[in-house]
Design a protein around this motif. Structure first.
Motif, PDB file in Angstrom:
ATOM      1  N   LYS A 101     -41.730 -57.138 -11.117  1.00  0.00           N
ATOM      2  CA  LYS A 101     -41.164 -57.989 -10.155  1.00  0.00           C
ATOM      3  C   LYS A 101     -40.668 -57.255  -8.872  1.00  0.00           C
ATOM      4  N   VAL A 102     -40.337 -56.147  -9.059  1.00  0.00           N
ATOM      5  CA  VAL A 102     -40.144 -55.280  -7.648  1.00  0.00           C
ATOM      6  C   VAL A 102     -41.234 -54.970  -7.132  1.00  0.00           C
ATOM      7  N   GLN A 103     -41.034 -54.380  -5.640  1.00  0.00           N
ATOM      8  CA  GLN A 103     -42.151 -53.818  -4.845  1.00  0.00           C
ATOM      9  C   GLN A 103     -42.397 -52.241  -4.991  1.00  0.00           C
ATOM     10  N   LYS A 104     -41.421 -51.498  -5.392  1.00  0.00           N
ATOM     11  CA  LYS A 104     -41.617 -49.990  -5.383  1.00  0.00           C
ATOM     12  C   LYS A 104     -40.840 -49.530  -6.430  1.00  0.00           C
ATOM     13  N   ILE A 105     -41.375 -48.399  -7.205  1.00  0.00           N
ATOM     14  CA  ILE A 105     -40.647 -47.819  -8.297  1.00  0.00           C
ATOM     15  C   ILE A 105     -40.862 -46.239  -8.111  1.00  0.00           C
ATOM     16  N   CYS A 106     -39.518 -45.732  -7.708  1.00  0.00           N
ATOM     17  CA  CYS A 106     -39.439 -44.190  -7.338  1.00  0.00           C
ATOM     18  C   CYS A 106     -39.131 -43.670  -8.719  1.00  0.00           C
ATOM     19  N   VAL A 107     -39.813 -42.577  -9.189  1.00  0.00           N
ATOM     20  CA  VAL A 107     -39.521 -41.798 -10.317  1.00  0.00           C
ATOM     21  C   VAL A 107     -39.591 -40.461 -10.123  1.00  0.00           C
ATOM     22  N   ALA A 108     -39.037 -39.598 -11.270  1.00  0.00           N
ATOM     23  CA  ALA A 108     -38.963 -38.252 -11.256  1.00  0.00           C
ATOM     24  C   ALA A 108     -39.685 -37.567 -12.144  1.00  0.00           C
ATOM     25  N   TYR A 109     -40.426 -38.301 -12.967  1.00  0.00           N
ATOM     26  CA  TYR A 109     -41.159 -37.341 -13.977  1.00  0.00           C
ATOM     27  C   TYR A 109     -42.697 -38.105 -13.800  1.00  0.00           C
TER      28      TYR A 109
END
Length: 364
Positions: A140-148
């Motif tokens: 549902k969200v526009q962007k997913i910022c990840v660390a791995y």
């Protein structure tokens, strides 16, 4: 337009709170006229830490689900419904231009209500193995910022951006603070310093390890800075009477603690792992086995697999600790190898890159 309204949710532990505050601080520097509102869980540490950082916060009546049948679990459906209702009211009244979630109990209801109202939303997933809330929100969200790497197993690939986790900006130059740190903590110059961290609330297994192995550590010629955590301090503070052992409930000047340290023992929460990559000191991870999906073990393993840290399972501490620690403290070569390798994994621009993505959502 710079008078944006920005709503953020992240809490439960420092690992969720401090990234949210770091993102807010970066956005505030870009948009001084922006209005910020945090949403947290009532009775959790964000209700104290967020106002200390200068931001308003509203609390939801929400907790996590425990692994055993308890009264708290029986209450969870009622708390969830109540939190969704109140999150809906908060979103309706505040009218945010963007919503940001960094994890924690309150993040799910807040982001769910934001996306249902068509508000551009971003989640910042700190762990190598995401929790169920972010998995559900991902569609549902526009962007997913990840660390791995490798999180396309859980999230839509076209939404993922590897940024790393936001960390305290005062950690970026700890090498220059070594002398100041030694004076601040009253340490003996030239004596190896062991920094022990069990998280902001405390880790009983790590605290018990230290208490049990203090005599052994004395034979290893180390001085100790020991953060017990808020929930454990009263049980271990007496150990601070021992020579070369300092016991702290919580360390506010973490940059100086890291600067003073030669070796670090730590839990493997996502925020801690990201900080330790930037700090670049030899680390022994003792992951908590009690967190959802055992994500701390997965976080630590991602670093250990790069020959950038050591890991001891909590259940193996009694058997393995003395052997692994004595080998590490005796080998300058191994310490340098771990230090060099963990520095290579650091993502130092995480906060700015996440803020860039938020800015795109605001301007689109």
């Amino acid at each position: 337009m710079s008078h944006y309204k920005i709503i953020l949710s992240g809490g439960g532990t420092g690992g969720h709170i401090y990234p949210a505050i770091a993102i807010a601080n970066e956005l505030k520097s870009r948009f001084p006229d922006a209005e910020f509102l945090f949403v947290g869980a009532k009775d959790r540490m964000e209700m104290e830490k967020v106002p200390q950082a200068g931001y308003k916060i509203k609390g939801l009546w929400i907790t996590g689900i425990e692994r055993k049948l308890t009264l708290k679990n029986l209450m969870f459906p009622f708390k969830l419904i109540n939190s969704l209702w109140n999150a809906r009211k908060i979103v309706k009244q505040f009218k945010p231009d963007v919503a940001i979630g960094t994890g924690g109990f309150a993040s799910g209801p807040l982001l769910q209500m934001a996306v249902s109202k068509g508000i551009p939303s971003l989640i910042q997933e700190q762990n190598s193995y995401p929790g169920i809330t972010n998995k559900l929100l991902a569609k549902k969200v526009q962007k997913i910022c990840v660390a791995y790497d490798g999180l396309e197993r859980f999230f839509p690939k076209n939404k993922i951006l590897k940024t790393g986790n936001p960390v305290r900006q005062d950690l970026l130059d700890i090498a220059s603070k070594r002398e100041e740190a030694i004076k601040y903590f009253g340490l003996v110059e030239g004596k190896k310093t062991l920094l022990v961290l069990g998280g902001s609330l405390g880790a009983k297994a790590i605290n018990e390890l230290l208490k049990r192995e203090l005599d052994f550590l004395q034979t290893q010629q180390v001085q100790i800075i020991w953060q017990t955590g808020k929930l454990c301090y009263k049980d271990y503070k007496i150990n601070g009477d021992i020579k070369h052992v300092q016991v702290h409930e919580y360390i506010n000047n973490m940059d100086l603690a890291y600067a003073a340290a030669d070796i670090i023992i730590s839990r493997a929460g996502a925020g801690s792992v990201s900080e330790l990559c930037i700090v670049g000191k030899p680390v022994v991870f003792v992951p908590s086995p009690y967190v959802a999906e055992d994500h701390q073990t997965k976080n630590a393993k991602a670093i250990v697999d790069e020959n950038a840290a050591l890991m001891i399972a909590q259940e193996d501490l009694i058997v393995d600790f003395k052997n692994k620690f004595s080998q590490l403290i005796a080998s300058a070569e191994k310490q340098k190898q771990l230090s060099d390798n963990i520095k290579k994994l650091a993502l130092v621009n995480a906060t700015k890159e996440i803020a860039d993505e938020v800015e795109k959502l605001l301007k689109n």
